[in-house]
Design a protein around this motif. Structure first.
Motif, PDB file in Angstrom:
ATOM      1  N   MET A  35       0.534  -1.077   0.176  1.00  0.00           N
ATOM      2  CA  MET A  35       0.134  -0.047   0.074  1.00  0.00           C
ATOM      3  C   MET A  35       0.854   1.227   0.049  1.00  0.00           C
ATOM      4  SD  MET A  35      -3.091  -0.661   2.561  1.00  0.00           S
ATOM      5  CE  MET A  35      -4.078   0.536   2.049  1.00  0.00           C
ATOM      6  N   VAL A  36       0.568   2.173  -0.767  1.00  0.00           N
ATOM      7  CA  VAL A  36       1.290   3.465  -0.848  1.00  0.00           C
ATOM      8  C   VAL A  36       0.838   4.380   0.167  1.00  0.00           C
ATOM      9  CG1 VAL A  36       1.736   3.150  -3.189  1.00  0.00           C
ATOM     10  CG2 VAL A  36      -0.221   4.470  -2.668  1.00  0.00           C
ATOM     11  N   ASP A  37       1.694   5.056   0.821  1.00  0.00           N
ATOM     12  CA  ASP A  37       1.562   6.075   1.842  1.00  0.00           C
ATOM     13  C   ASP A  37       0.226   7.044   1.829  1.00  0.00           C
ATOM     14  OD1 ASP A  37       3.661   5.211   3.298  1.00  0.00           O
ATOM     15  OD2 ASP A  37       5.039   6.572   2.624  1.00  0.00           O
ATOM     16  N   PRO A  38      -0.038   7.556   0.430  1.00  0.00           N
ATOM     17  CA  PRO A  38      -1.261   8.636   0.498  1.00  0.00           C
ATOM     18  C   PRO A  38      -2.769   7.648   0.692  1.00  0.00           C
ATOM     19  CG  PRO A  38       0.240   8.900  -1.271  1.00  0.00           C
ATOM     20  CD  PRO A  38       0.756   7.659  -0.737  1.00  0.00           C
ATOM     21  N   CYS A  39      -2.412   6.619   0.024  1.00  0.00           N
ATOM     22  CA  CYS A  39      -3.672   5.578   0.407  1.00  0.00           C
ATOM     23  C   CYS A  39      -3.912   5.360   1.710  1.00  0.00           C
ATOM     24  CB  CYS A  39      -3.510   4.388  -0.609  1.00  0.00           C
ATOM     25  SG  CYS A  39      -4.897   3.224  -0.702  1.00  0.00           S
ATOM     26  N   VAL A  40      -2.814   4.920   2.443  1.00  0.00           N
ATOM     27  CA  VAL A  40      -2.757   4.361   3.730  1.00  0.00           C
ATOM     28  C   VAL A  40      -3.413   5.609   4.663  1.00  0.00           C
ATOM     29  CG1 VAL A  40      -1.423   3.763   5.948  1.00  0.00           C
ATOM     30  CG2 VAL A  40      -1.111   2.836   3.540  1.00  0.00           C
ATOM     31  N   GLU A  41      -2.800   6.869   4.416  1.00  0.00           N
ATOM     32  CA  GLU A  41      -3.243   7.997   5.245  1.00  0.00           C
ATOM     33  C   GLU A  41      -4.849   8.341   4.988  1.00  0.00           C
ATOM     34  OE1 GLU A  41      -1.622   9.288   7.616  1.00  0.00           O
ATOM     35  OE2 GLU A  41      -0.044   8.107   7.123  1.00  0.00           O
ATOM     36  N   LYS A  42      -5.194   8.141   3.860  1.00  0.00           N
ATOM     37  CA  LYS A  42      -6.634   8.334   3.538  1.00  0.00           C
ATOM     38  C   LYS A  42      -7.501   7.203   4.191  1.00  0.00           C
ATOM     39  CE  LYS A  42      -7.639  11.575   0.557  1.00  0.00           C
ATOM     40  NZ  LYS A  42      -8.755  12.627   0.838  1.00  0.00           N
ATOM     41  N   MET A  43      -7.038   6.162   4.418  1.00  0.00           N
ATOM     42  CA  MET A  43      -7.651   5.063   5.023  1.00  0.00           C
ATOM     43  C   MET A  43      -7.707   5.304   6.657  1.00  0.00           C
ATOM     44  SD  MET A  43      -9.024   2.295   3.585  1.00  0.00           S
ATOM     45  CE  MET A  43      -9.021   0.922   4.410  1.00  0.00           C
ATOM     46  N   ARG A  44      -6.700   5.773   7.169  1.00  0.00           N
ATOM     47  CA  ARG A  44      -6.616   5.995   8.420  1.00  0.00           C
ATOM     48  C   ARG A  44      -7.535   7.238   8.781  1.00  0.00           C
ATOM     49  NH1 ARG A  44      -1.921   4.108  11.168  1.00  0.00           N
ATOM     50  NH2 ARG A  44      -2.169   5.649  12.679  1.00  0.00           N
ATOM     51  N   SER A  45      -7.545   8.058   7.933  1.00  0.00           N
ATOM     52  CA  SER A  45      -8.293   9.130   8.103  1.00  0.00           C
ATOM     53  C   SER A  45     -10.015   8.789   8.065  1.00  0.00           C
ATOM     54  CB  SER A  45      -8.224  10.287   7.052  1.00  0.00           C
ATOM     55  OG  SER A  45      -6.957  10.832   7.139  1.00  0.00           O
ATOM     56  N   GLN A  46     -10.362   7.986   7.138  1.00  0.00           N
ATOM     57  CA  GLN A  46     -11.690   7.336   7.173  1.00  0.00           C
ATOM     58  C   GLN A  46     -11.998   6.765   8.259  1.00  0.00           C
ATOM     59  OE1 GLN A  46     -13.641   8.470   4.350  1.00  0.00           O
ATOM     60  NE2 GLN A  46     -15.400   7.393   5.570  1.00  0.00           N
ATOM     61  N   VAL A  47     -11.172   5.975   8.918  1.00  0.00           N
ATOM     62  CA  VAL A  47     -11.519   5.508  10.164  1.00  0.00           C
ATOM     63  C   VAL A  47     -12.089   6.428  11.180  1.00  0.00           C
ATOM     64  CG1 VAL A  47     -10.691   4.338  12.677  1.00  0.00           C
ATOM     65  CG2 VAL A  47      -9.825   3.638  10.104  1.00  0.00           C
ATOM     66  N   MET A  48     -11.499   7.849  11.191  1.00  0.00           N
ATOM     67  CA  MET A  48     -11.909   8.784  12.088  1.00  0.00           C
ATOM     68  C   MET A  48     -13.148   9.478  11.699  1.00  0.00           C
ATOM     69  SD  MET A  48     -10.387   9.835  14.707  1.00  0.00           S
ATOM     70  CE  MET A  48     -11.192  11.299  14.818  1.00  0.00           C
ATOM     71  N   GLU A  49     -13.542   9.349  10.383  1.00  0.00           N
ATOM     72  CA  GLU A  49     -14.706  10.062   9.752  1.00  0.00           C
ATOM     73  C   GLU A  49     -15.890   9.036  10.191  1.00  0.00           C
ATOM     74  OE1 GLU A  49     -15.172  12.834   8.221  1.00  0.00           O
ATOM     75  OE2 GLU A  49     -13.066  13.420   8.548  1.00  0.00           O
ATOM     76  N   GLU A  50     -15.726   7.644   9.973  1.00  0.00           N
ATOM     77  CA  GLU A  50     -16.790   6.809  10.530  1.00  0.00           C
ATOM     78  C   GLU A  50     -17.097   6.955  11.959  1.00  0.00           C
ATOM     79  OE1 GLU A  50     -18.325   5.191   8.238  1.00  0.00           O
ATOM     80  OE2 GLU A  50     -17.019   5.271   6.676  1.00  0.00           O
ATOM     81  N   LEU A  51     -16.074   7.184  12.918  1.00  0.00           N
ATOM     82  CA  LEU A  51     -16.180   7.184  14.197  1.00  0.00           C
ATOM     83  C   LEU A  51     -16.776   8.369  14.632  1.00  0.00           C
ATOM     84  CD1 LEU A  51     -12.685   5.764  15.614  1.00  0.00           C
ATOM     85  CD2 LEU A  51     -15.051   4.746  15.606  1.00  0.00           C
ATOM     86  N   LYS A  52     -16.528   9.818  13.978  1.00  0.00           N
ATOM     87  CA  LYS A  52     -17.131  10.723  14.072  1.00  0.00           C
ATOM     88  C   LYS A  52     -18.595  10.722  13.582  1.00  0.00           C
ATOM     89  CE  LYS A  52     -14.198  13.618  11.681  1.00  0.00           C
ATOM     90  NZ  LYS A  52     -13.573  14.732  11.344  1.00  0.00           N
ATOM     91  N   ALA A  53     -19.119  10.076  12.505  1.00  0.00           N
ATOM     92  CA  ALA A  53     -20.415   9.935  12.315  1.00  0.00           C
ATOM     93  C   ALA A  53     -21.161   9.123  13.347  1.00  0.00           C
ATOM     94  CB  ALA A  53     -20.299   9.295  10.831  1.00  0.00           C
ATOM     95  N   ALA A  54     -20.524   8.222  13.825  1.00  0.00           N
ATOM     96  CA  ALA A  54     -21.106   7.166  14.974  1.00  0.00           C
ATOM     97  C   ALA A  54     -21.387   8.020  16.097  1.00  0.00           C
ATOM     98  CB  ALA A  54     -20.152   6.217  15.319  1.00  0.00           C
ATOM     99  N   MET A  55     -20.289   9.008  16.499  1.00  0.00           N
ATOM    100  CA  MET A  55     -20.899   9.945  17.656  1.00  0.00           C
ATOM    101  C   MET A  55     -21.979  10.870  17.337  1.00  0.00           C
ATOM    102  SD  MET A  55     -19.012   8.847  20.007  1.00  0.00           S
ATOM    103  CE  MET A  55     -19.267  10.302  21.356  1.00  0.00           C
ATOM    104  N   GLN A  56     -22.078  11.301  16.198  1.00  0.00           N
ATOM    105  CA  GLN A  56     -23.202  12.147  15.989  1.00  0.00           C
ATOM    106  C   GLN A  56     -24.517  11.481  15.822  1.00  0.00           C
ATOM    107  OE1 GLN A  56     -22.825  15.934  14.898  1.00  0.00           O
ATOM    108  NE2 GLN A  56     -24.919  15.300  15.759  1.00  0.00           N
ATOM    109  N   TYR A  57     -24.459  10.400  15.480  1.00  0.00           N
ATOM    110  CA  TYR A  57     -25.606   9.622  15.571  1.00  0.00           C
ATOM    111  C   TYR A  57     -26.080   8.998  16.925  1.00  0.00           C
ATOM    112  CZ  TYR A  57     -26.297   8.806  10.742  1.00  0.00           C
ATOM    113  OH  TYR A  57     -26.686   8.856   9.258  1.00  0.00           O
ATOM    114  N   MET A  58     -24.813   8.876  17.773  1.00  0.00           N
ATOM    115  CA  MET A  58     -25.263   8.908  19.201  1.00  0.00           C
ATOM    116  C   MET A  58     -25.955   9.890  19.807  1.00  0.00           C
ATOM    117  SD  MET A  58     -24.369   5.748  20.468  1.00  0.00           S
ATOM    118  CE  MET A  58     -23.764   6.036  22.088  1.00  0.00           C
TER     119      MET A  58
END
Length: 210
Positions: A35-58
């Motif tokens: 996996m290339v670095d830009p792709c890895v960083e995007k994936m790591r950022s997406q984890v945060m986006e999903e968790l932020k969405a979860a907290m908003q729904y909470m």
């Protein structure tokens, strides 16, 4: 017996002295990591986006479950959405683990602020509209991950692109369509019946009829 007990204690002491709390860093081959670095960083950022969405729904679920609001159908809908977003984050973390790209800075994925942006809503329909906007934002960010990983200069990560397209995007689009339908239905019910329309809509949500 005293001699035997003394020998046992001595062995325990020697063994304890040899124990170590930390192991040396293992020498794991890296030839399989692609996996290339830009792709890895995007994936790591997406984890945060999903968790932020979860907290908003909470926050949405908590708001509508309050005694002063008492819209348990809406509360059920949003708490279930929070669980789905959390599961998405777990899936992304599992994928990164599978690809060998989560061996360090794991705590960075979740240590930043996850406070919801909004915590109160005037009505059920305003919350549904916010939920639809939230899903559209998450979908856009998933598409950004796909574009980055597909168009990386040195490597087209077609496996990840296929995984995100099939596993995530289809669910996102179906979810958006469902929310848009709920907004339309509730809007028409409130136009004809006012607050009673929202009450009846909430009961339908609670029973699973919507």
């Amino acid at each position: 017996m005293k001699i035997i007990a003394g020998l046992v204690l001595l062995c325990v002491a020697v063994t304890s002295a040899q124990l170590q709390c930390e192991h040396r860093k293992p020498k794991v081959p890296t030839d399989w990591l692609d996996m290339v670095d830009p792709c890895v960083e995007k994936m790591r950022s997406q984890v945060m986006e999903e968790l932020k969405a979860a907290m908003q729904y909470m926050a949405m679920g908590a708001h509508f479950s309050k005694d002063s609001v008492n819209r348990l159908g809406f509360s059920k809908l949003f708490f279930e959405a929070a669980s789905e977003e959390r599961e998405h984050a777990i899936k992304l973390i599992s994928y990164l683990l599978m690809r060998g790209e989560l061996t360090s800075k794991v705590s960075d994925l979740i240590k930043r602020s996850l406070s919801p942006q909004v915590s109160t809503w005037d009505s059920g329909i305003s919350a549904l509209r916010d939920a639809l906007k939230l899903e559209a934002s998450v979908t856009k960010k998933i598409r950004d991950v796909i574009i980055t990983c597909e168009n990386a200069p040195s490597y087209n990560d077609y496996h990840l692109v296929d995984y995100l397209t099939g596993e995530f995007l289809e669910e996102q689009y179906k979810g958006q369509r469902d929310l848009a339908g709920k907004v339309s239905t509730l809007d028409k019910m409130m136009d004809k019946h006012g607050a009673l329309g929202e009450y009846l809509f909430d009961k339908k949500l609670l029973s699973g009829d919507l």
